[in-house]
Design an enzyme around this catalytic site. Structure first.
Site, PDB file in Angstrom:
ATOM      1  N   HIS A 284      25.428  36.559 110.156  1.00 53.24           N
ATOM      2  CA  HIS A 284      24.341  36.276 109.209  1.00 53.24           C
ATOM      3  C   HIS A 284      24.910  35.852 107.864  1.00 53.24           C
ATOM      4  O   HIS A 284      25.878  36.424 107.354  1.00 53.24           O
ATOM      5  CB  HIS A 284      23.363  37.439 109.102  1.00 53.24           C
ATOM      6  CG  HIS A 284      23.848  38.674 108.400  1.00 53.24           C
ATOM      7  ND1 HIS A 284      23.736  38.851 107.043  1.00 53.24           N
ATOM      8  CD2 HIS A 284      24.396  39.806 108.888  1.00 53.24           C
ATOM      9  CE1 HIS A 284      24.194  40.043 106.708  1.00 53.24           C
ATOM     10  NE2 HIS A 284      24.609  40.651 107.804  1.00 53.24           N
ATOM     11  N   ASP A 296      29.425  42.142 103.686  1.00 52.23           N
ATOM     12  CA  ASP A 296      28.188  42.098 104.468  1.00 52.23           C
ATOM     13  C   ASP A 296      27.293  40.951 103.984  1.00 52.23           C
ATOM     14  O   ASP A 296      26.488  41.127 103.085  1.00 52.23           O
ATOM     15  CB  ASP A 296      27.455  43.431 104.327  1.00 52.23           C
ATOM     16  CG  ASP A 296      26.189  43.506 105.167  1.00 52.23           C
ATOM     17  OD1 ASP A 296      26.064  42.729 106.136  1.00 52.23           O
ATOM     18  OD2 ASP A 296      25.329  44.336 104.849  1.00 52.23           O
ATOM     19  N   GLU A 330      18.610  37.971 107.972  1.00 50.27           N
ATOM     20  CA  GLU A 330      19.013  39.121 108.798  1.00 50.27           C
ATOM     21  C   GLU A 330      18.698  40.419 108.102  1.00 50.27           C
ATOM     22  O   GLU A 330      18.265  41.396 108.730  1.00 50.27           O
ATOM     23  CB  GLU A 330      20.510  39.033 109.099  1.00 50.27           C
ATOM     24  CG  GLU A 330      21.021  40.088 110.092  1.00 50.27           C
ATOM     25  CD  GLU A 330      21.468  41.405 109.437  1.00 50.27           C
ATOM     26  OE1 GLU A 330      21.748  42.358 110.173  1.00 50.27           O
ATOM     27  OE2 GLU A 330      21.510  41.471 108.192  1.00 50.27           O
ATOM     28  N   GLU A 331      18.923  40.458 106.795  1.00 51.96           N
ATOM     29  CA  GLU A 331      18.808  41.710 106.051  1.00 51.96           C
ATOM     30  C   GLU A 331      17.372  42.231 105.953  1.00 51.96           C
ATOM     31  O   GLU A 331      17.169  43.380 105.574  1.00 51.96           O
ATOM     32  CB  GLU A 331      19.388  41.542 104.642  1.00 51.96           C
ATOM     33  CG  GLU A 331      20.890  41.315 104.592  1.00 51.96           C
ATOM     34  CD  GLU A 331      21.699  42.549 104.961  1.00 51.96           C
ATOM     35  OE1 GLU A 331      21.095  43.576 105.320  1.00 51.96           O
ATOM     36  OE2 GLU A 331      22.939  42.487 104.884  1.00 51.96           O
ATOM     37  N   ASP A 362      29.443  40.790 112.370  1.00 47.02           N
ATOM     38  CA  ASP A 362      28.719  41.293 111.207  1.00 47.02           C
ATOM     39  C   ASP A 362      29.574  42.360 110.534  1.00 47.02           C
ATOM     40  O   ASP A 362      29.593  43.509 110.970  1.00 47.02           O
ATOM     41  CB  ASP A 362      27.376  41.885 111.661  1.00 47.02           C
ATOM     42  CG  ASP A 362      26.476  42.240 110.485  1.00 47.02           C
ATOM     43  OD1 ASP A 362      26.941  42.150 109.338  1.00 47.02           O
ATOM     44  OD2 ASP A 362      25.312  42.616 110.730  1.00 47.02           O
ATOM     45  N   HIS A 462      25.801  47.582 100.951  1.00 50.47           N
ATOM     46  CA  HIS A 462      24.507  47.303 100.320  1.00 50.47           C
ATOM     47  C   HIS A 462      24.469  47.745  98.855  1.00 50.47           C
ATOM     48  O   HIS A 462      23.441  48.239  98.389  1.00 50.47           O
ATOM     49  CB  HIS A 462      23.370  47.960 101.107  1.00 50.47           C
ATOM     50  CG  HIS A 462      23.007  47.216 102.355  1.00 50.47           C
ATOM     51  ND1 HIS A 462      21.921  47.547 103.125  1.00 50.47           N
ATOM     52  CD2 HIS A 462      23.595  46.165 102.981  1.00 50.47           C
ATOM     53  CE1 HIS A 462      21.840  46.729 104.159  1.00 50.47           C
ATOM     54  NE2 HIS A 462      22.857  45.873 104.097  1.00 50.47           N
TER      55      HIS A 462
END
Length: 582
Positions: A284, A296, A330-331, A362, A462
């Site tokens: 992604h 990420d 994706e998130e 990922d 994140h």
């Protein structure tokens, strides 16, 4: 169910083989004079990592990092941000620059949301709460509604039967776990609850809550999340009140506005390789809007770019078409990969059938990394999702590679927690690699890979600290060649190595022109009077019976004719002079 990749050679390689044959025909007349070992095989004789390196991945990561930071005030690289557009343009530039891929954008619509305030009170006390993506808001405030729980002992509410006693109009408490958030919100809505409050199941009772329903339940119950500590306290209060034939009352207002935004996937397919047999590798491209998202998942996207460059530089074209997918959104619920699979299912099922395998990357640069492979054979973790036939073989490709280079590895749950979920639900064999996210490193993992036990695999997951400086280069160095190797195994067929052979000896002896001191062999003006066969003098004009006289006998001479020509005019002139003298 899908079949594993077949051994059928691609049309591109057949074409290349014919071209090689034609080239050999052009030079064939003189090729007998060259060593056979100089003739190249028509394809690879052993599998390779294609030369994909962590250093190459890092170079692309630097660009992604710069772009994300450039748009830090506009959501970094979130799916609907200018940073995402800039990252996509960079991906397209690199892919088109290889000359080996055709790229396209696949657009789709995302239902977004703008979250406002949450006002949740129980018995007049404020309760901290969190938004759930795609959870509904409240059209009007919910005032003094009874709190309720599901009837199952664990309070997780995965069966519709668990909601039989939920009062209509109540604020329902349900614990996170075992089934999707969507199922809990849907079951609560069907039972008539005015709101669904999902409480966390993390070990830390004060851990924050994040989650998504994946899609809206329009007109459904408002849905929010709270910590495990808060949820357990409220659930216990409801149980105690019921035993005392009392009711716990709460009020709730959730401000939320839903929007529609267009975004896209970037898809790139090799121009070579059999389009009826496609290997898809995906990562992604979007990130969260809390930070740069370098691990990420710019790390997985950068690995695909490094892979593309090495595919283009490789001496042999792939036998199967390789498709690289850079997923959007994706998130916020794996939306890009779901759209891709659902679109093929609805509009081009034959193309979906052509996909032989899906490989997912990922996060491959976690600071406290592990080297983990999706556990398709369930040797460590039972899978909560169906495992398509052929996925175990994909896992073995990775593990065999790591074993061959003495690289320790561990299993990662085959959970469908990333973009391979849509593929496995469609029955496509899937596999992938993972350096870890919010999981905690064990003592055993620390012994295998170093790092700190008791700490998350990615301590910056994140957050604003998911930066280039916090990417682990050692992890990239381990994962990059494994990505190249797995692609080569699936997309290229091996051929038998060409065995070198000795050149065929010349059946005739070429006369020497070097001077000699031997008087018996030096040239003279006297005619040859040595006896011929049977003792008779040799006639200079007669045919030597030792030379070939038939068409079949002359065939070896045809093979040596060009060699005699190549020896040069001097040799030919000398030979003719001796013939005249004789």
């Amino acid at each position: 169910m899908k079949r594993p990749p077949s051994s059928r050679r691609s049309s591109a390689n057949v074409t290349r083989g014919l071209a090689a044959t034609a080239a050999c025909a052009v030079v064939g007349a003189s090729a007998f004079a060259l060593p056979a070992a100089a003739q190249a095989a028509p394809g690879p004789t052993e599998h390779t990592d294609l030369g994909v390196t962590g250093a190459a991945v890092y170079e692309h990561l630097e660009v992604f990092s710069d772009l994300a930071l450039q748009y830090a005030d506009e959501g970094y690289r979130a799916y609907n941000s200018p940073g995402y557009e800039a990252a996509a343009e960079y991906v397209e530039e690199v892919l088109e620059g290889t000359g080996a891929f055709e790229t396209e954008r696949q657009y789709f619509t995302v239902e977004g949301e703008s979250n406002g305030a949450i006002d949740f009170t129980v018995a007049g006390e404020e309760v901290p709460a969190f938004h759930v993506s795609y959870g509904e808001g409240t059209d009007e405030p919910i005032v003094d509604a009874p709190l309720s729980i599901t009837s199952d002992e664990a309070g997780i509410g995965c069966s519709p039967d668990d909601y039989a006693d939920v009062p209509a109009g109540s604020i329902l408490l349900v614990q996170r776990g075992e089934c999707p958030f969507y199922d809990k919100a849907f079951n609560g809505t069907q039972a008539g609850a005015a709101a669904v409050v999902i409480y966390n199941n993390e070990a830390d009772p004060d851990a924050g809550f994040s989650g998504t329903l994946g899609e809206r339940i329009e007109g459904g119950a408002a849905t929010i999340g709270v910590t495990r500590g808060v949820g357990e306290e409220l659930a216990a209060a409801v149980t105690a009140a019921a035993e005392a034939e009392e009711t716990v009352l709460g009020s709730l207002t959730v401000e939320k506005e839903f929007t529609e935004t267009e975004t896209f996937n970037v898809l790139a397919s090799t121009t070579a390789g059999d389009p009826d047999e496609v290997i898809v590798a995906g990562a992604h491209l979007d990130g969260v809007d809390e930070g740069p998202g370098v691990n990420d998942n710019a790390s997985g996207s950068a690995a695909l770019l490094a892979l593309a460059e090495q595919i283009a530089a490789y001496e042999y074209a792939p036998d199967r078409q390789v498709r690289l997918a850079f997923w959007g959104a994706e998130e916020i619920g794996l939306l890009g990969s779901y759209h891709y699979v659902e679109d093929l299912t609805a509009n081009d099922p034959a193309e979906l059938e052509r996909i032989q395998a899906y490989l997912n990357y990922d996060m491959i640069g976690s600071d406290n990394f592990v080297v983990s492979v999706y556990d398709a054979d369930e040797s460590t973790y039972p899978a909560p999702v169906p495992i398509p036939e052929g996925s175990v073989e994909l896992e073995q490709i990775y593990t065999d590679y790591f074993d061959s280079v003495d690289q320790p590895w561990v299993d990662s749950e085959f959970s469908g927690r990333s973009d391979y979920q849509a593929f496995i639900l469609a029955g496509i064999p899937s596999g992938g690699l993972f350096s870890g996210a919010d999981g905690v490193k064990t003592e055993e993992e620390a012994e295998l890979f170093g790092g700190t036990p008791g700490v998350q695999h990615d301590t910056n997951y994140h957050t604003i600290n998911d930066t280039l400086e916090n990417v682990n280069q050692e992890s990239l160095d381990i994962f990059a060649p494994a990505i190249g190797y797995s692609t080569h195994v699936l997309a290229w067929d091996l051929v038998e190595p060409t065995e070198p052979t000795e050149p065929t000896p010349d059946p005739t002896e070429v006369p020497t022109t070097e001077p000699t001191d031997d008087p018996t062999t030096a040239p003279t003006d006297d005619p040859t009077t040595e006896p011929g066969p049977g003792g008779a003098p040799q006639d200079p004009g007669a045919q030597d019976p030792s030379l070939p006289t038939t068409g079949a006998d002359m065939l070896p001479l045809a093979a040596t004719a060009l060699l005699l020509i190549v020896m040069g005019a001097l040799i030919a002139a000398s030979s003719k002079a001796r013939y005249r003298q004789n």
